[in-house]
Design an enzyme around this catalytic site. Structure first.
Site, PDB file in Angstrom:
ATOM      1  CG  ASP B  47      30.941  43.082  42.793  1.00  0.00           C
ATOM      2  OD1 ASP B  47      30.865  42.609  43.931  1.00  0.00           O
ATOM      3  OD2 ASP B  47      29.947  43.469  42.147  1.00  0.00           O
ATOM      4  CD  GLU B 119      34.416  42.411  45.186  1.00  0.00           C
ATOM      5  OE1 GLU B 119      33.337  41.864  45.384  1.00  0.00           O
ATOM      6  OE2 GLU B 119      34.569  43.656  45.217  1.00  0.00           O
TER       7      GLU B 119
END
Lengths: 229, 229
Positions: B47, B119
């Site tokens: 992320d 992610e």
């Protein structure tokens, strides 16, 4: 050499970084009140680099931390308050380019302005030298704070843990009973009980505040129910 | 070669990346329902890398965008909905390792599970090869969306801009008057006026909805007051 130039030279020494393109540093130090071209775009860039470098450090060094702990730790390290503290250690405020109004109202001491400028400096270093150089400066600035990272500090407190454990199992919430308050008004001791009716658990805690006593009782209750899993 | 292995091979081809350490990819594809060691830590790492790479791209390519626009654009590019779309394009869902319950309830189609796994894959690539390799994969995945980035889409609409301009100067808010509605019920035209009493400005707008008509009137009012600055 002007006074400001000396201050900026000192700042670079404290950062441990010398700019190839000093105009980038000047831009990073320029608040929006100070000029049309100001540091907000660099702040946007620096913020994302800082977040990533800190995330990577925590990921590598805290192998036992779960995602929630990592997220909370990172948030505490990159929040404005922490950035402003580091900016103060660098005496960054003396180097800022501010507009008249901000100068008069003490903008060079304002936490948000300091924090934003520090992020902008990180963005400027990234622009000047790339990822590895920016990472080195960030880890230098955060050295003390990263060494002292305390996993325990980001764990949820016992009352919250207990409540979440019960809620996730659709069990009734704990009841806390104040049993006794003793001692002089300025130095009281609180005794409380934590009651989990469904689980037939009753624990005691004591402390210098009701909250502390409840946390202790919750911790004991947690230990009992987790043991009995 | 098992069916799953073939699907994962196809995924790697679509990512344009071959793992040196395939166990990292397997971890990235493992939902918490699927095993004790799951992808949430890699998701945390990925992320932050994704956020930074997109931030840098926007910073470099949109020289005229201000910080607010950059922030809004980035948010729209890294939000779960966008990630899930990309994951679907990759047919990532077929490659996930899920627990029984999630399998039965169709977890491989759930947007949040897909977004998190994407992610995590970015985090795994970073672990496997470092920053430049991860950046290359991210820019590949986002190519279409980054080429189509539309600065206008993140600008505030005229009514909001006008309101903020007036508020920042402590002037009264605009008044919108509905002047006329014409046409058949299913195909009406609205005519409105935007009145800035303090500025002695009155503009007109028309459109297929009252809102559109007001936006047009606000845009004209903005043009007048900004011209007269």
């Amino acid at each position: 050499m002007s006074h400001k130039k000396l201050l900026i030279e000192r700042l670079c020494n404290r950062l441990g970084y010398q700019f190839t393109d000093p105009s980038l540093l000047k831009l990073a130090l320029t608040h929006r009140s100070g000029a049309n071209k100001h540091n907000e775009r660099l702040e946007f860039l620096g913020d994302s680099i800082l977040g990533m470098v800190i995330a990577e450090y925590l990921f590598i060094h805290l192998k036992k931390a779960d995602e929630g702990q990592l997220t909370r730790l990172r948030a505490s390290l990159v929040k404005g308050k922490t950035l402003a503290e580091i900016a103060k250690e660098l005496e960054l405020g003396d180097c800022l380019y501010l507009g008249e109004g901000e100068l008069k109202s003490g903008g060079f001491r304002r936490a948000s302005i300091l924090a934003d400028a520090l992020e902008a400096i990180i963005g400027a270093i990234y622009q000047d030298t790339g990822f590895d150089g920016a990472k080195k400066v960030i880890l230098g600035l955060y050295q003390k704070r990263l060494t002292n990272v305390d996993l325990k500090s980001v764990q949820k407190d016992p009352k919250t843990q207990l409540q979440e454990w019960l809620q996730s199992r659709k069990l009734p919430l704990p009841e806390y009973e104040l049993l006794k308050v003793t001692g002089e008004p300025h130095k009281q001791t609180f005794d409380v009980a934590c009651v989990l009716s469904e689980k037939k658990v009753k624990t005691h805690g004591s402390g210098s505040s009701r909250r502390n006593a409840e946390q202790q009782a919750a911790e004991k209750a947690l230990a009992i129910i987790l043991d009995g899993k």
